[in-house]
Scaffold this motif. Structure first.
Motif, PDB file in Angstrom:
ATOM      1  N   ILE A  51       0.846  -1.204   0.000  1.00 26.84           N
ATOM      2  CA  ILE A  51       0.000   0.000   0.000  1.00 26.84           C
ATOM      3  C   ILE A  51       0.879   1.251   0.000  1.00 26.84           C
ATOM      4  CG2 ILE A  51      -1.611   1.370   1.399  1.00 26.84           C
ATOM      5  CD1 ILE A  51      -2.856  -1.392   2.253  1.00 26.84           C
ATOM      6  N   TRP A  52       1.863   1.274   0.889  1.00 22.76           N
ATOM      7  CA  TRP A  52       2.779   2.416   0.945  1.00 22.76           C
ATOM      8  C   TRP A  52       3.507   2.602  -0.389  1.00 22.76           C
ATOM      9  CZ3 TRP A  52       8.090   1.824   0.403  1.00 22.76           C
ATOM     10  CH2 TRP A  52       8.808   3.017   0.455  1.00 22.76           C
ATOM     11  N   LEU A  54       2.674   1.663  -3.419  1.00 27.10           N
ATOM     12  CA  LEU A  54       1.767   2.144  -4.469  1.00 27.10           C
ATOM     13  C   LEU A  54       1.455   3.620  -4.293  1.00 27.10           C
ATOM     14  CD1 LEU A  54      -0.667  -0.906  -4.689  1.00 27.10           C
ATOM     15  CD2 LEU A  54       1.102  -0.245  -6.354  1.00 27.10           C
ATOM     16  N   GLN A  55       1.390   4.086  -3.054  1.00 27.23           N
ATOM     17  CA  GLN A  55       1.123   5.505  -2.797  1.00 27.23           C
ATOM     18  C   GLN A  55       2.301   6.389  -3.211  1.00 27.23           C
ATOM     19  OE1 GLN A  55       0.141   5.102   1.368  1.00 27.23           O
ATOM     20  NE2 GLN A  55      -2.064   5.051   0.938  1.00 27.23           N
ATOM     21  N   ASN A  59       1.150   9.717 -10.347  1.00 22.85           N
ATOM     22  CA  ASN A  59      -0.244   9.606 -10.756  1.00 22.85           C
ATOM     23  C   ASN A  59      -0.284   9.384 -12.268  1.00 22.85           C
ATOM     24  OD1 ASN A  59      -2.980   9.645 -10.854  1.00 22.85           O
ATOM     25  ND2 ASN A  59      -3.206  11.800 -10.329  1.00 22.85           N
ATOM     26  N   ILE A  91      -8.001  -2.028  -0.454  1.00 24.09           N
ATOM     27  CA  ILE A  91      -7.256  -0.770  -0.602  1.00 24.09           C
ATOM     28  C   ILE A  91      -6.268  -0.876  -1.757  1.00 24.09           C
ATOM     29  CG2 ILE A  91      -5.556   0.752   0.494  1.00 24.09           C
ATOM     30  CD1 ILE A  91      -6.922  -0.021   3.211  1.00 24.09           C
ATOM     31  N   ILE A  92      -5.560  -1.986  -1.823  1.00 21.18           N
ATOM     32  CA  ILE A  92      -4.586  -2.189  -2.903  1.00 21.18           C
ATOM     33  C   ILE A  92      -5.275  -2.158  -4.254  1.00 21.18           C
ATOM     34  CG2 ILE A  92      -3.049  -3.918  -3.936  1.00 21.18           C
ATOM     35  CD1 ILE A  92      -2.354  -4.693  -0.949  1.00 21.18           C
ATOM     36  N   SER A  94      -7.985  -0.663  -5.105  1.00 26.01           N
ATOM     37  CA  SER A  94      -8.396   0.697  -5.452  1.00 26.01           C
ATOM     38  C   SER A  94      -7.192   1.520  -5.911  1.00 26.01           C
ATOM     39  CB  SER A  94      -9.121   1.371  -4.291  1.00 26.01           C
ATOM     40  OG  SER A  94      -8.235   1.638  -3.235  1.00 26.01           O
ATOM     41  N   LEU A  95      -6.040   1.285  -5.322  1.00 27.97           N
ATOM     42  CA  LEU A  95      -4.828   1.989  -5.753  1.00 27.97           C
ATOM     43  C   LEU A  95      -4.356   1.536  -7.135  1.00 27.97           C
ATOM     44  CD1 LEU A  95      -2.898   1.949  -2.365  1.00 27.97           C
ATOM     45  CD2 LEU A  95      -3.817   3.982  -3.524  1.00 27.97           C
ATOM     46  N   SER A  98      -6.230   2.732 -11.412  1.00 30.85           N
ATOM     47  CA  SER A  98      -5.900   3.720 -12.440  1.00 30.85           C
ATOM     48  C   SER A  98      -4.953   3.184 -13.513  1.00 30.85           C
ATOM     49  CB  SER A  98      -5.281   4.970 -11.798  1.00 30.85           C
ATOM     50  OG  SER A  98      -4.034   4.639 -11.214  1.00 30.85           O
TER      51      SER A  98
END
Length: 129
Positions: A51-52, A54-55, A59, A91-92, A94-95, A98
């Protein structure tokens, strides 16, 4: 195309966790490391590590290749499911939404040493505080 190698490390007794990532974007490599939250086990640390990581990505809708030595995380990405970690899988996902194409592959730890060593460095630094 973006290539992402990630790993997490966890101190067994304290629960302190850290993550490391090696990103390759347009043939430029970035090495990142951070302390992440306290976790209940190494698997949870791996999910939070992804998660971290991917953040930290720009973008973009570029194709993304993810490599990890965590079999449970890679399986969860392929199945969009992990019995005890489903909120983290959600959560993953959703990240990842895109990105036009996401490929993920398990690799042996010896092939993930860059991210592994970054995670260990971050864990050592956070444990020394």
């Amino acid at each position: 195309m973006i290539t992402l190698y990630f790993d997490a490390a966890r101190h067994v007794t304290s629960g302190l966790s850290a993550a490391g990532a090696v990103m390759i974007i347009n043939k430029q490599q970035k090495q990142l490391k951070t302390r992440i939250r306290m976790t209940k086990d190494n698997h949870e640390a791996e999910f939070y590590g992804l998660i971290w990581a991917l953040q930290q990505l720009p973008n973009t809708t570029d194709m993304l290749q993810i490599y990890s030595d965590s079999q449970i995380v890679i399986d969860a990405l392929h199945k969009n499911y992990a019995k005890h970690y489903q909120p983290l899988v959600d959560i993953i996902m959703s990240l990842l939404a895109s990105h036009t194409i996401v490929l993920s592959q398990w690799i042996p730890e010896k092939s993930n040493l860059g991210a592994h060593n970054l995670a260990l460095q971050a864990l050592k630094n956070s444990h020394a505080r």
